[in-house]
Design a protein around this motif. Structure first.
Motif, PDB file in Angstrom:
ATOM      1  N   TRP A 181      30.879  60.512  49.860  1.00  0.00           N
ATOM      2  CA  TRP A 181      31.023  60.033  48.393  1.00  0.00           C
ATOM      3  C   TRP A 181      32.477  59.567  48.215  1.00  0.00           C
ATOM      4  O   TRP A 181      32.725  58.494  47.638  1.00  0.00           O
ATOM      5  N   SER A 182      33.419  60.215  48.676  1.00  0.00           N
ATOM      6  CA  SER A 182      34.598  59.848  48.558  1.00  0.00           C
ATOM      7  C   SER A 182      34.695  58.871  48.735  1.00  0.00           C
ATOM      8  O   SER A 182      36.003  57.131  47.906  1.00  0.00           O
ATOM      9  N   GLY A 183      34.568  58.709  49.818  1.00  0.00           N
ATOM     10  CA  GLY A 183      34.887  57.129  50.625  1.00  0.00           C
ATOM     11  C   GLY A 183      34.061  55.962  50.256  1.00  0.00           C
ATOM     12  O   GLY A 183      35.187  54.830  49.773  1.00  0.00           O
ATOM     13  N   PHE A 184      33.398  56.019  49.718  1.00  0.00           N
ATOM     14  CA  PHE A 184      31.732  55.004  48.635  1.00  0.00           C
ATOM     15  C   PHE A 184      32.944  54.244  47.270  1.00  0.00           C
ATOM     16  O   PHE A 184      33.266  53.545  46.492  1.00  0.00           O
ATOM     17  N   GLU A 185      33.830  56.404  46.796  1.00  0.00           N
ATOM     18  CA  GLU A 185      34.858  55.846  45.603  1.00  0.00           C
ATOM     19  C   GLU A 185      35.676  55.156  45.255  1.00  0.00           C
ATOM     20  O   GLU A 185      36.523  53.990  44.997  1.00  0.00           O
ATOM     21  N   LYS A 186      36.436  55.323  46.901  1.00  0.00           N
ATOM     22  CA  LYS A 186      37.133  54.305  47.105  1.00  0.00           C
ATOM     23  C   LYS A 186      37.535  53.167  47.544  1.00  0.00           C
ATOM     24  O   LYS A 186      38.281  51.648  47.052  1.00  0.00           O
ATOM     25  N   LEU A 187      36.589  52.753  48.379  1.00  0.00           N
ATOM     26  CA  LEU A 187      35.814  51.530  48.026  1.00  0.00           C
ATOM     27  C   LEU A 187      35.058  50.472  46.947  1.00  0.00           C
ATOM     28  O   LEU A 187      35.507  49.717  46.988  1.00  0.00           O
ATOM     29  N   THR A 188      34.750  51.204  46.186  1.00  0.00           N
ATOM     30  CA  THR A 188      34.536  50.460  44.938  1.00  0.00           C
ATOM     31  C   THR A 188      35.975  50.144  43.863  1.00  0.00           C
ATOM     32  O   THR A 188      36.151  49.334  43.029  1.00  0.00           O
ATOM     33  N   SER A 189      36.522  51.421  44.260  1.00  0.00           N
ATOM     34  CA  SER A 189      37.619  50.512  43.582  1.00  0.00           C
ATOM     35  C   SER A 189      38.925  49.691  44.351  1.00  0.00           C
ATOM     36  O   SER A 189      39.361  49.286  43.077  1.00  0.00           O
ATOM     37  N   LEU A 190      38.927  49.480  45.792  1.00  0.00           N
ATOM     38  CA  LEU A 190      39.135  48.667  46.475  1.00  0.00           C
ATOM     39  C   LEU A 190      38.277  47.734  45.513  1.00  0.00           C
ATOM     40  O   LEU A 190      39.256  46.288  45.423  1.00  0.00           O
ATOM     41  N   PHE A 191      37.376  47.652  45.610  1.00  0.00           N
ATOM     42  CA  PHE A 191      36.945  46.310  44.914  1.00  0.00           C
ATOM     43  C   PHE A 191      37.090  45.534  43.878  1.00  0.00           C
ATOM     44  O   PHE A 191      37.888  44.147  43.900  1.00  0.00           O
ATOM     45  N   GLU A 192      36.690  46.747  42.823  1.00  0.00           N
ATOM     46  CA  GLU A 192      37.221  46.299  41.713  1.00  0.00           C
ATOM     47  C   GLU A 192      38.595  46.170  41.456  1.00  0.00           C
ATOM     48  O   GLU A 192      38.903  44.959  40.396  1.00  0.00           O
ATOM     49  N   GLY A 193      39.741  46.210  41.778  1.00  0.00           N
ATOM     50  CA  GLY A 193      40.972  45.624  42.186  1.00  0.00           C
ATOM     51  C   GLY A 193      40.784  44.451  42.636  1.00  0.00           C
ATOM     52  O   GLY A 193      42.080  44.020  41.945  1.00  0.00           O
ATOM     53  N   HIS A 194      39.950  43.995  43.772  1.00  0.00           N
ATOM     54  CA  HIS A 194      40.460  42.680  44.520  1.00  0.00           C
ATOM     55  C   HIS A 194      39.860  42.076  43.055  1.00  0.00           C
ATOM     56  O   HIS A 194      40.250  40.583  42.733  1.00  0.00           O
ATOM     57  N   VAL A 195      38.501  42.494  42.676  1.00  0.00           N
ATOM     58  CA  VAL A 195      37.856  41.141  41.567  1.00  0.00           C
ATOM     59  C   VAL A 195      39.105  41.233  40.238  1.00  0.00           C
ATOM     60  O   VAL A 195      39.209  40.311  40.388  1.00  0.00           O
ATOM     61  N   TYR A 196      39.682  42.019  40.200  1.00  0.00           N
ATOM     62  CA  TYR A 196      40.771  41.822  39.297  1.00  0.00           C
ATOM     63  C   TYR A 196      41.686  41.091  39.054  1.00  0.00           C
ATOM     64  O   TYR A 196      42.183  40.375  38.070  1.00  0.00           O
ATOM     65  N   GLN A 197      42.377  41.219  40.452  1.00  0.00           N
ATOM     66  CA  GLN A 197      43.528  40.111  40.695  1.00  0.00           C
ATOM     67  C   GLN A 197      42.475  38.810  40.837  1.00  0.00           C
ATOM     68  O   GLN A 197      43.251  37.889  40.159  1.00  0.00           O
ATOM     69  N   LEU A 198      41.986  38.874  41.751  1.00  0.00           N
ATOM     70  CA  LEU A 198      41.016  37.623  41.409  1.00  0.00           C
ATOM     71  C   LEU A 198      40.934  36.818  40.173  1.00  0.00           C
ATOM     72  O   LEU A 198      40.781  35.238  39.697  1.00  0.00           O
ATOM     73  N   GLU A 199      40.338  37.973  39.244  1.00  0.00           N
ATOM     74  CA  GLU A 199      40.405  37.076  37.482  1.00  0.00           C
ATOM     75  C   GLU A 199      41.747  36.980  36.909  1.00  0.00           C
ATOM     76  O   GLU A 199      41.862  35.361  36.180  1.00  0.00           O
ATOM     77  N   LYS A 200      42.280  37.604  37.107  1.00  0.00           N
ATOM     78  CA  LYS A 200      44.076  37.472  36.671  1.00  0.00           C
ATOM     79  C   LYS A 200      44.153  36.225  37.250  1.00  0.00           C
ATOM     80  O   LYS A 200      45.159  35.796  36.777  1.00  0.00           O
ATOM     81  N   GLY A 201      43.974  35.599  38.696  1.00  0.00           N
ATOM     82  CA  GLY A 201      44.818  34.819  39.182  1.00  0.00           C
ATOM     83  C   GLY A 201      44.141  33.395  38.442  1.00  0.00           C
ATOM     84  O   GLY A 201      44.568  32.356  38.123  1.00  0.00           O
ATOM     85  N   ARG A 202      42.697  33.601  38.261  1.00  0.00           N
ATOM     86  CA  ARG A 202      42.682  32.184  37.486  1.00  0.00           C
ATOM     87  C   ARG A 202      42.513  32.121  36.423  1.00  0.00           C
ATOM     88  O   ARG A 202      43.098  31.074  35.762  1.00  0.00           O
ATOM     89  N   GLY A 203      42.941  33.089  35.359  1.00  0.00           N
ATOM     90  CA  GLY A 203      43.246  33.406  34.162  1.00  0.00           C
ATOM     91  C   GLY A 203      44.977  32.442  33.731  1.00  0.00           C
ATOM     92  O   GLY A 203      45.189  31.303  33.121  1.00  0.00           O
ATOM     93  N   ARG A 204      45.500  32.876  34.952  1.00  0.00           N
ATOM     94  CA  ARG A 204      47.378  32.100  34.889  1.00  0.00           C
ATOM     95  C   ARG A 204      47.120  30.926  35.549  1.00  0.00           C
ATOM     96  O   ARG A 204      47.584  29.456  35.292  1.00  0.00           O
ATOM     97  N   GLN A 205      45.604  30.620  36.202  1.00  0.00           N
ATOM     98  CA  GLN A 205      45.276  28.738  36.716  1.00  0.00           C
ATOM     99  C   GLN A 205      44.713  28.231  35.675  1.00  0.00           C
ATOM    100  O   GLN A 205      45.505  27.027  35.346  1.00  0.00           O
ATOM    101  N   SER A 206      44.180  28.747  35.322  1.00  0.00           N
ATOM    102  CA  SER A 206      43.652  28.167  33.542  1.00  0.00           C
ATOM    103  C   SER A 206      45.043  27.815  32.789  1.00  0.00           C
ATOM    104  O   SER A 206      44.429  26.881  31.752  1.00  0.00           O
TER     105      SER A 206
END
Length: 202
Positions: free
Chosen positions: A177-202
Protein backbone atom coordinates in the motif's frame (compact mmCIF):
# COMPACT_ATOMS: atom_id res chain seq x y z
CA UNK A 1 1.53 -25.42 7.64
CA UNK A 2 1.91 -22.67 10.24
CA UNK A 3 4.88 -20.40 9.75
CA UNK A 4 5.33 -21.01 6.02
CA UNK A 5 4.13 -17.51 5.10
CA UNK A 6 6.49 -16.00 7.67
CA UNK A 7 9.52 -17.88 6.36
CA UNK A 8 8.77 -17.16 2.71
CA UNK A 9 8.08 -13.49 3.39
CA UNK A 10 11.18 -12.90 5.49
CA UNK A 11 13.43 -14.76 3.06
CA UNK A 12 12.10 -12.58 0.23
CA UNK A 13 12.65 -9.45 2.36
CA UNK A 14 16.18 -10.64 3.13
CA UNK A 15 16.89 -11.06 -0.59
CA UNK A 16 15.52 -7.56 -1.26
CA UNK A 17 17.63 -5.91 1.45
CA UNK A 18 20.77 -7.87 0.55
CA UNK A 19 20.75 -7.67 -3.24
CA UNK A 20 18.42 -4.83 -4.21
CA UNK A 21 18.84 -2.11 -1.58
CA UNK A 22 21.57 0.42 -2.28
CA UNK A 23 24.84 -0.37 -0.54
CA UNK A 24 25.07 3.28 0.49
CA UNK A 25 21.78 3.04 2.37
CA UNK A 26 22.67 3.12 6.11
CA UNK A 27 19.61 1.00 6.97
CA UNK A 28 20.53 -1.86 4.63
CA UNK A 29 22.69 -3.80 7.11
CA UNK A 30 20.30 -3.06 9.98
CA UNK A 31 17.29 -4.47 8.16
CA UNK A 32 19.23 -7.50 6.92
CA UNK A 33 20.43 -8.40 10.43
CA UNK A 34 16.94 -7.97 11.92
CA UNK A 35 15.39 -10.21 9.26
CA UNK A 36 18.00 -12.94 9.71
CA UNK A 37 17.76 -12.87 13.51
CA UNK A 38 13.97 -13.07 13.27
CA UNK A 39 14.23 -16.20 11.11
CA UNK A 40 16.81 -17.81 13.42
CA UNK A 41 14.92 -17.05 16.64
CA UNK A 42 11.49 -18.06 15.32
CA UNK A 43 11.96 -21.71 16.29
CA UNK A 44 12.88 -20.98 19.91
CA UNK A 45 10.69 -20.20 22.91
CA UNK A 46 11.08 -19.72 26.66
CA UNK A 47 8.76 -19.94 29.65
CA UNK A 48 8.28 -16.66 31.48
CA UNK A 49 6.01 -16.40 34.54
CA UNK A 50 4.26 -19.58 33.47
CA UNK A 51 3.69 -18.37 29.90
CA UNK A 52 5.36 -19.73 26.78
CA UNK A 53 6.92 -16.85 24.85
CA UNK A 54 8.67 -17.12 21.49
CA UNK A 55 12.14 -15.59 21.47
CA UNK A 56 11.48 -13.79 18.19
CA UNK A 57 8.55 -11.90 19.73
CA UNK A 58 10.80 -10.73 22.58
CA UNK A 59 13.41 -9.68 20.03
CA UNK A 60 10.89 -7.73 17.92
CA UNK A 61 9.31 -6.16 21.00
CA UNK A 62 12.73 -5.04 22.24
CA UNK A 63 13.42 -3.40 18.87
CA UNK A 64 10.00 -1.72 18.94
CA UNK A 65 10.64 -0.35 22.43
CA UNK A 66 14.01 0.94 21.26
CA UNK A 67 12.39 2.82 18.37
CA UNK A 68 9.58 4.16 20.58
CA UNK A 69 12.19 5.39 23.07
CA UNK A 70 13.65 7.64 20.37
CA UNK A 71 10.31 9.42 19.87
CA UNK A 72 9.52 12.61 21.72
CA UNK A 73 6.53 14.50 23.07
CA UNK A 74 3.34 14.36 21.05
CA UNK A 75 4.81 11.91 18.58
CA UNK A 76 5.39 9.33 21.31
CA UNK A 77 2.00 10.00 22.94
CA UNK A 78 0.19 9.54 19.62
CA UNK A 79 2.15 6.40 18.85
CA UNK A 80 1.35 4.84 22.22
CA UNK A 81 -2.35 5.68 21.86
CA UNK A 82 -2.56 4.13 18.39
CA UNK A 83 -0.60 1.08 19.57
CA UNK A 84 -3.04 0.70 22.46
CA UNK A 85 -5.92 0.75 19.97
CA UNK A 86 -4.19 -1.92 17.88
CA UNK A 87 -3.60 -3.98 21.01
CA UNK A 88 -7.31 -3.85 21.87
CA UNK A 89 -8.27 -4.70 18.29
CA UNK A 90 -5.89 -7.64 18.27
CA UNK A 91 -7.15 -9.01 21.58
CA UNK A 92 -10.79 -8.48 20.59
CA UNK A 93 -10.33 -10.33 17.30
CA UNK A 94 -8.74 -13.26 19.11
CA UNK A 95 -11.54 -13.44 21.68
CA UNK A 96 -14.24 -13.21 19.01
CA UNK A 97 -12.51 -16.03 17.14
CA UNK A 98 -12.40 -18.14 20.28
CA UNK A 99 -16.01 -17.67 21.40
CA UNK A 100 -17.75 -17.22 18.04
CA UNK A 101 -15.65 -18.64 15.18
CA UNK A 102 -18.66 -18.86 12.84
CA UNK A 103 -18.20 -15.26 11.64
CA UNK A 104 -14.79 -16.09 10.18
CA UNK A 105 -16.12 -16.72 6.69
CA UNK A 106 -12.73 -16.28 4.98
CA UNK A 107 -9.20 -17.39 5.81
CA UNK A 108 -8.53 -16.38 9.41
CA UNK A 109 -4.97 -15.12 8.91
CA UNK A 110 -5.87 -12.95 5.93
CA UNK A 111 -8.93 -11.47 7.62
CA UNK A 112 -6.86 -10.69 10.69
CA UNK A 113 -4.05 -9.16 8.63
CA UNK A 114 -6.40 -6.98 6.57
CA UNK A 115 -8.05 -5.58 9.71
CA UNK A 116 -4.71 -4.78 11.35
CA UNK A 117 -3.29 -3.31 8.16
CA UNK A 118 -6.31 -1.10 7.55
CA UNK A 119 -6.22 0.28 11.08
CA UNK A 120 -2.47 0.87 10.95
CA UNK A 121 -2.62 2.68 7.61
CA UNK A 122 -5.45 4.89 8.82
CA UNK A 123 -3.51 5.94 11.93
CA UNK A 124 0.02 6.41 10.54
CA UNK A 125 1.42 7.92 7.36
CA UNK A 126 5.07 6.84 7.51
CA UNK A 127 5.91 3.28 6.43
CA UNK A 128 8.40 2.76 9.25
CA UNK A 129 5.94 3.88 11.94
CA UNK A 130 3.24 1.70 10.42
CA UNK A 131 5.40 -1.40 10.73
CA UNK A 132 6.61 -0.54 14.25
CA UNK A 133 3.06 0.24 15.44
CA UNK A 134 1.81 -3.04 13.96
CA UNK A 135 4.48 -5.07 15.76
CA UNK A 136 4.22 -3.10 19.00
CA UNK A 137 0.42 -3.30 19.23
CA UNK A 138 0.13 -6.91 18.03
CA UNK A 139 2.68 -8.37 20.45
CA UNK A 140 1.06 -6.56 23.38
CA UNK A 141 -2.28 -7.86 22.13
CA UNK A 142 -0.82 -11.38 22.17
CA UNK A 143 0.31 -10.86 25.76
CA UNK A 144 -3.09 -9.59 26.88
CA UNK A 145 -4.89 -12.45 25.12
CA UNK A 146 -2.56 -15.03 26.67
CA UNK A 147 -3.00 -13.54 30.15
CA UNK A 148 -6.80 -13.56 29.81
CA UNK A 149 -6.83 -17.24 28.83
CA UNK A 150 -4.29 -18.09 31.52
CA UNK A 151 -6.92 -17.11 34.09
CA UNK A 152 -9.04 -19.98 32.73
CA UNK A 153 -6.05 -22.36 32.76
CA UNK A 154 -5.70 -22.23 28.99
CA UNK A 155 -2.08 -21.86 27.92
CA UNK A 156 -1.63 -20.01 24.63
CA UNK A 157 1.94 -19.37 23.39
CA UNK A 158 2.86 -15.73 22.80
CA UNK A 159 4.30 -15.11 19.35
CA UNK A 160 3.45 -18.45 17.76
CA UNK A 161 4.13 -19.24 14.11
CA UNK A 162 0.51 -18.44 13.32
CA UNK A 163 1.04 -15.01 14.86
CA UNK A 164 4.16 -14.54 12.73
CA UNK A 165 2.15 -15.47 9.62
CA UNK A 166 -0.37 -12.72 10.38
CA UNK A 167 2.39 -10.18 11.00
CA UNK A 168 4.13 -11.18 7.75
CA UNK A 169 0.97 -10.76 5.70
CA UNK A 170 0.29 -7.42 7.38
CA UNK A 171 3.82 -6.14 6.70
CA UNK A 172 3.52 -7.15 3.04
CA UNK A 173 0.17 -5.38 2.74
CA UNK A 174 1.59 -2.24 4.39
CA UNK A 175 4.61 -2.21 2.07
CA UNK A 176 2.39 -2.79 -0.98
CA UNK A 177 0.00 0.00 0.00
CA UNK A 178 2.84 2.39 0.82
CA UNK A 179 4.39 1.63 -2.56
CA UNK A 180 1.06 2.34 -4.24
CA UNK A 181 0.85 5.66 -2.39
CA UNK A 182 4.32 6.64 -3.65
CA UNK A 183 3.47 5.70 -7.22
CA UNK A 184 0.24 7.70 -7.01
CA UNK A 185 2.14 10.69 -5.62
CA UNK A 186 4.73 10.49 -8.42
CA UNK A 187 2.00 10.19 -11.04
CA UNK A 188 0.12 13.20 -9.62
CA UNK A 189 3.37 15.21 -9.58
CA UNK A 190 4.04 14.25 -13.20
CA UNK A 191 0.52 15.24 -14.26
CA UNK A 192 0.87 18.54 -12.38
CA UNK A 193 4.14 19.32 -14.17
CA UNK A 194 2.54 18.56 -17.56
CA UNK A 195 -0.43 20.79 -16.82
CA UNK A 196 1.89 23.51 -15.57
CA UNK A 197 3.93 23.28 -18.77
CA UNK A 198 0.82 23.48 -20.93
CA UNK A 199 -0.34 26.53 -18.96
CA UNK A 200 2.91 28.33 -19.69
CA UNK A 201 2.74 27.49 -23.39
CA UNK A 202 -0.80 28.83 -23.67
Amino acid sequence: MEGIIFYWTFWVLWICTTFFMSKTNPRRVKYTVIILFSIILSSHSIHFFGLEVSVVSIFLLFLAYFEVGKMKGRSMAYFLITSFILMLAYGSFQLFELFDPVWLILDRDWMFAVVLTYMTIMMHKEVFKRVIALIFGSIHGEIVYSLVLDVYSMEIPIGSLQFLDVISISVCLILAWSGFEKLTSLFEGHVYQLEKGRGRQS
